[in-house]
Design a protein around this motif. Structure first.
Motif, PDB file in Angstrom:
ATOM      1  N   ALA A   9      97.147 -25.139 -88.442  1.00 24.60           N
ATOM      2  CA  ALA A   9      95.891 -25.821 -88.129  1.00 24.60           C
ATOM      3  C   ALA A   9      95.607 -25.853 -86.628  1.00 24.60           C
ATOM      4  CB  ALA A   9      95.926 -27.244 -88.681  1.00 24.60           C
ATOM      5  N   GLY A  10      96.517 -25.318 -85.824  1.00 23.21           N
ATOM      6  CA  GLY A  10      96.309 -25.296 -84.380  1.00 23.21           C
ATOM      7  C   GLY A  10      96.662 -26.598 -83.694  1.00 23.21           C
ATOM      8  N   GLU A  11      97.385 -27.467 -84.383  1.00 26.66           N
ATOM      9  CA  GLU A  11      97.763 -28.759 -83.804  1.00 26.66           C
ATOM     10  C   GLU A  11      99.088 -28.698 -83.061  1.00 26.66           C
ATOM     11  OE1 GLU A  11      96.294 -31.562 -83.412  1.00 26.66           O
ATOM     12  OE2 GLU A  11      94.540 -31.376 -84.695  1.00 26.66           O
ATOM     13  N   ARG A  12      99.850 -27.628 -83.241  1.00 30.53           N
ATOM     14  CA  ARG A  12     101.118 -27.484 -82.530  1.00 30.53           C
ATOM     15  C   ARG A  12     101.160 -26.092 -81.926  1.00 30.53           C
ATOM     16  NH1 ARG A  12     105.076 -31.641 -82.986  1.00 30.53           N
ATOM     17  NH2 ARG A  12     105.820 -30.427 -81.261  1.00 30.53           N
ATOM     18  N   ASP A  13     101.227 -26.005 -80.612  1.00 34.61           N
ATOM     19  CA  ASP A  13     101.400 -24.698 -80.000  1.00 34.61           C
ATOM     20  C   ASP A  13     102.629 -24.681 -79.101  1.00 34.61           C
ATOM     21  OD1 ASP A  13     100.480 -26.289 -78.016  1.00 34.61           O
ATOM     22  OD2 ASP A  13      98.783 -25.023 -77.456  1.00 34.61           O
ATOM     23  N   SER A  14     103.298 -25.828 -79.019  1.00 37.70           N
ATOM     24  CA  SER A  14     104.541 -25.867 -78.270  1.00 37.70           C
ATOM     25  C   SER A  14     105.401 -26.990 -78.839  1.00 37.70           C
ATOM     26  CB  SER A  14     104.286 -26.121 -76.785  1.00 37.70           C
ATOM     27  OG  SER A  14     103.713 -27.391 -76.620  1.00 37.70           O
ATOM     28  N   GLY A  15     106.643 -27.046 -78.427  1.00 46.97           N
ATOM     29  CA  GLY A  15     107.537 -28.098 -78.874  1.00 46.97           C
ATOM     30  C   GLY A  15     108.238 -27.796 -80.175  1.00 46.97           C
ATOM     31  N   VAL A  16     107.903 -26.678 -80.801  1.00 47.30           N
ATOM     32  CA  VAL A  16     108.599 -26.272 -82.017  1.00 47.30           C
ATOM     33  C   VAL A  16     109.541 -25.149 -81.611  1.00 47.30           C
ATOM     34  CG1 VAL A  16     108.371 -25.362 -84.335  1.00 47.30           C
ATOM     35  CG2 VAL A  16     106.622 -26.902 -83.423  1.00 47.30           C
ATOM     36  N   PHE A  17     110.827 -25.448 -81.659  1.00 49.51           N
ATOM     37  CA  PHE A  17     111.781 -24.483 -81.117  1.00 49.51           C
ATOM     38  C   PHE A  17     112.650 -23.861 -82.207  1.00 49.51           C
ATOM     39  CE2 PHE A  17     115.941 -23.566 -79.113  1.00 49.51           C
ATOM     40  CZ  PHE A  17     115.529 -22.527 -78.305  1.00 49.51           C
ATOM     41  N   CYS A  18     113.446 -24.683 -82.890  1.00 48.46           N
ATOM     42  CA  CYS A  18     114.434 -24.104 -83.802  1.00 48.46           C
ATOM     43  C   CYS A  18     113.880 -23.851 -85.208  1.00 48.46           C
ATOM     44  CB  CYS A  18     115.671 -24.991 -83.874  1.00 48.46           C
ATOM     45  SG  CYS A  18     115.413 -26.537 -84.772  1.00 48.46           S
ATOM     46  N   GLY A  19     113.064 -24.747 -85.686  1.00 48.22           N
ATOM     47  CA  GLY A  19     112.516 -24.614 -87.033  1.00 48.22           C
ATOM     48  C   GLY A  19     113.504 -24.896 -88.149  1.00 48.22           C
ATOM     49  N   ILE A  20     114.690 -25.414 -87.797  1.00 43.61           N
ATOM     50  CA  ILE A  20     115.716 -25.678 -88.814  1.00 43.61           C
ATOM     51  C   ILE A  20     116.295 -27.084 -88.707  1.00 43.61           C
ATOM     52  CG2 ILE A  20     116.319 -23.263 -89.187  1.00 43.61           C
ATOM     53  CD1 ILE A  20     118.746 -23.715 -87.300  1.00 43.61           C
ATOM     54  N   GLY A  21     115.608 -27.981 -88.012  1.00 44.10           N
ATOM     55  CA  GLY A  21     116.047 -29.371 -87.996  1.00 44.10           C
ATOM     56  C   GLY A  21     117.103 -29.716 -86.973  1.00 44.10           C
ATOM     57  N   VAL A  22     117.259 -28.907 -85.939  1.00 39.83           N
ATOM     58  CA  VAL A  22     118.321 -29.150 -84.965  1.00 39.83           C
ATOM     59  C   VAL A  22     117.794 -29.715 -83.646  1.00 39.83           C
ATOM     60  CG1 VAL A  22     120.141 -28.050 -83.586  1.00 39.83           C
ATOM     61  CG2 VAL A  22     119.790 -27.379 -85.967  1.00 39.83           C
ATOM     62  N   CYS A  23     116.661 -29.246 -83.157  1.00 41.11           N
ATOM     63  CA  CYS A  23     116.257 -29.554 -81.777  1.00 41.11           C
ATOM     64  C   CYS A  23     115.376 -30.799 -81.625  1.00 41.11           C
ATOM     65  CB  CYS A  23     115.542 -28.359 -81.166  1.00 41.11           C
ATOM     66  SG  CYS A  23     113.832 -28.152 -81.722  1.00 41.11           S
ATOM     67  N   PHE A  24     114.787 -31.281 -82.666  1.00 41.83           N
ATOM     68  CA  PHE A  24     113.882 -32.434 -82.642  1.00 41.83           C
ATOM     69  C   PHE A  24     112.584 -32.155 -81.877  1.00 41.83           C
ATOM     70  CE2 PHE A  24     117.720 -34.270 -84.087  1.00 41.83           C
ATOM     71  CZ  PHE A  24     117.426 -35.444 -84.743  1.00 41.83           C
ATOM     72  N   GLY A  25     112.315 -30.906 -81.570  1.00 41.18           N
ATOM     73  CA  GLY A  25     111.087 -30.567 -80.854  1.00 41.18           C
ATOM     74  C   GLY A  25     109.829 -30.795 -81.667  1.00 41.18           C
ATOM     75  N   CYS A  26     109.983 -30.919 -82.958  1.00 44.11           N
ATOM     76  CA  CYS A  26     108.837 -31.043 -83.854  1.00 44.11           C
ATOM     77  C   CYS A  26     108.631 -32.472 -84.336  1.00 44.11           C
ATOM     78  CB  CYS A  26     109.052 -30.150 -85.064  1.00 44.11           C
ATOM     79  SG  CYS A  26     110.543 -30.629 -85.978  1.00 44.11           S
ATOM     80  N   LEU A  27     109.218 -33.429 -83.623  1.00 39.95           N
ATOM     81  CA  LEU A  27     109.201 -34.821 -84.073  1.00 39.95           C
ATOM     82  C   LEU A  27     107.769 -35.338 -84.270  1.00 39.95           C
ATOM     83  CD1 LEU A  27     111.534 -36.810 -84.614  1.00 39.95           C
ATOM     84  CD2 LEU A  27     111.077 -37.783 -82.369  1.00 39.95           C
ATOM     85  N   VAL A  28     107.526 -35.948 -85.401  1.00 41.71           N
ATOM     86  CA  VAL A  28     106.259 -36.633 -85.693  1.00 41.71           C
ATOM     87  C   VAL A  28     106.609 -37.980 -86.319  1.00 41.71           C
ATOM     88  CG1 VAL A  28     104.885 -34.527 -86.024  1.00 41.71           C
ATOM     89  CG2 VAL A  28     106.081 -35.553 -87.980  1.00 41.71           C
ATOM     90  N   VAL A  29     105.605 -38.815 -86.492  1.00 45.01           N
ATOM     91  CA  VAL A  29     105.815 -40.121 -87.110  1.00 45.01           C
ATOM     92  C   VAL A  29     105.016 -40.165 -88.403  1.00 45.01           C
ATOM     93  CG1 VAL A  29     105.553 -42.605 -86.853  1.00 45.01           C
ATOM     94  CG2 VAL A  29     106.174 -41.206 -84.865  1.00 45.01           C
ATOM     95  N   ILE A  30     105.709 -40.442 -89.505  1.00 43.06           N
ATOM     96  CA  ILE A  30     105.045 -40.599 -90.795  1.00 43.06           C
ATOM     97  C   ILE A  30     105.158 -42.068 -91.173  1.00 43.06           C
ATOM     98  CG2 ILE A  30     104.978 -39.931 -93.222  1.00 43.06           C
ATOM     99  CD1 ILE A  30     106.139 -37.243 -92.428  1.00 43.06           C
ATOM    100  N   GLY A  31     104.012 -42.725 -91.266  1.00 47.19           N
ATOM    101  CA  GLY A  31     104.018 -44.181 -91.429  1.00 47.19           C
ATOM    102  C   GLY A  31     104.552 -44.775 -90.139  1.00 47.19           C
ATOM    103  N   ASP A  32     105.724 -45.397 -90.190  1.00 44.13           N
ATOM    104  CA  ASP A  32     106.344 -45.907 -88.955  1.00 44.13           C
ATOM    105  C   ASP A  32     107.709 -45.261 -88.717  1.00 44.13           C
ATOM    106  OD1 ASP A  32     107.762 -47.063 -90.974  1.00 44.13           O
ATOM    107  OD2 ASP A  32     107.578 -49.125 -90.248  1.00 44.13           O
ATOM    108  N   LYS A  33     107.948 -44.131 -89.394  1.00 41.88           N
ATOM    109  CA  LYS A  33     109.273 -43.505 -89.328  1.00 41.88           C
ATOM    110  C   LYS A  33     109.215 -42.153 -88.619  1.00 41.88           C
ATOM    111  CE  LYS A  33     112.906 -41.861 -92.377  1.00 41.88           C
ATOM    112  NZ  LYS A  33     113.269 -41.581 -93.770  1.00 41.88           N
ATOM    113  N   PRO A  34     109.979 -41.967 -87.548  1.00 47.00           N
ATOM    114  CA  PRO A  34     110.031 -40.650 -86.911  1.00 47.00           C
ATOM    115  C   PRO A  34     110.813 -39.660 -87.777  1.00 47.00           C
ATOM    116  CG  PRO A  34     111.416 -42.223 -85.724  1.00 47.00           C
ATOM    117  CD  PRO A  34     110.781 -42.966 -86.848  1.00 47.00           C
ATOM    118  N   VAL A  35     110.262 -38.476 -87.931  1.00 47.83           N
ATOM    119  CA  VAL A  35     110.915 -37.440 -88.734  1.00 47.83           C
ATOM    120  C   VAL A  35     110.746 -36.088 -88.047  1.00 47.83           C
ATOM    121  CG1 VAL A  35     110.504 -38.666 -90.913  1.00 47.83           C
ATOM    122  CG2 VAL A  35     108.878 -36.946 -90.148  1.00 47.83           C
TER     123      VAL A  35
END
Ligand code: FES
Length: 68
Positions: free
Chosen positions: A25-51
């Motif tokens: 959707a064009g909402e992320r163009d940086s901060g996504v590094f590993c894509g496998i759950g290791v780097c936390f570069g893709c952190l978002v908040v769902i409800g009140d929980k960071p995931v």
């Protein structure tokens, strides 16, 4: 199917991760590094929980915001 990200409806397909939908959707163009759950570069908040969006399956009606 759609979820809400920072007030914007984001479409996704069944089985797609939150991060994959955001990139498409064009909402992320940086901060996504590993894509496998290791780097936390893709952190978002769902409800009140960071995931890690790259290992979180998108679900209809989720309310998601960018992690600060
Ligand atoms: S991109 Fe590294 S944890 Fe998601």
């Amino acid at each position: 199917m759609e979820f809400l990200f920072n007030g914007r409806d984001i479409a996704f397909e069944a089985g797609q991760s939150v991060t994959a939908a955001l990139v498409r959707a064009g909402e992320r163009d940086s901060g996504v590094f590993c894509g496998i759950g290791v780097c936390f570069g893709c952190l978002v908040v769902i409800g009140d929980k960071p995931v890690r969006g790259c290992v979180t399956q998108a679900e209809p009606g989720q309310v998601i915001s960018r992690a600060v």
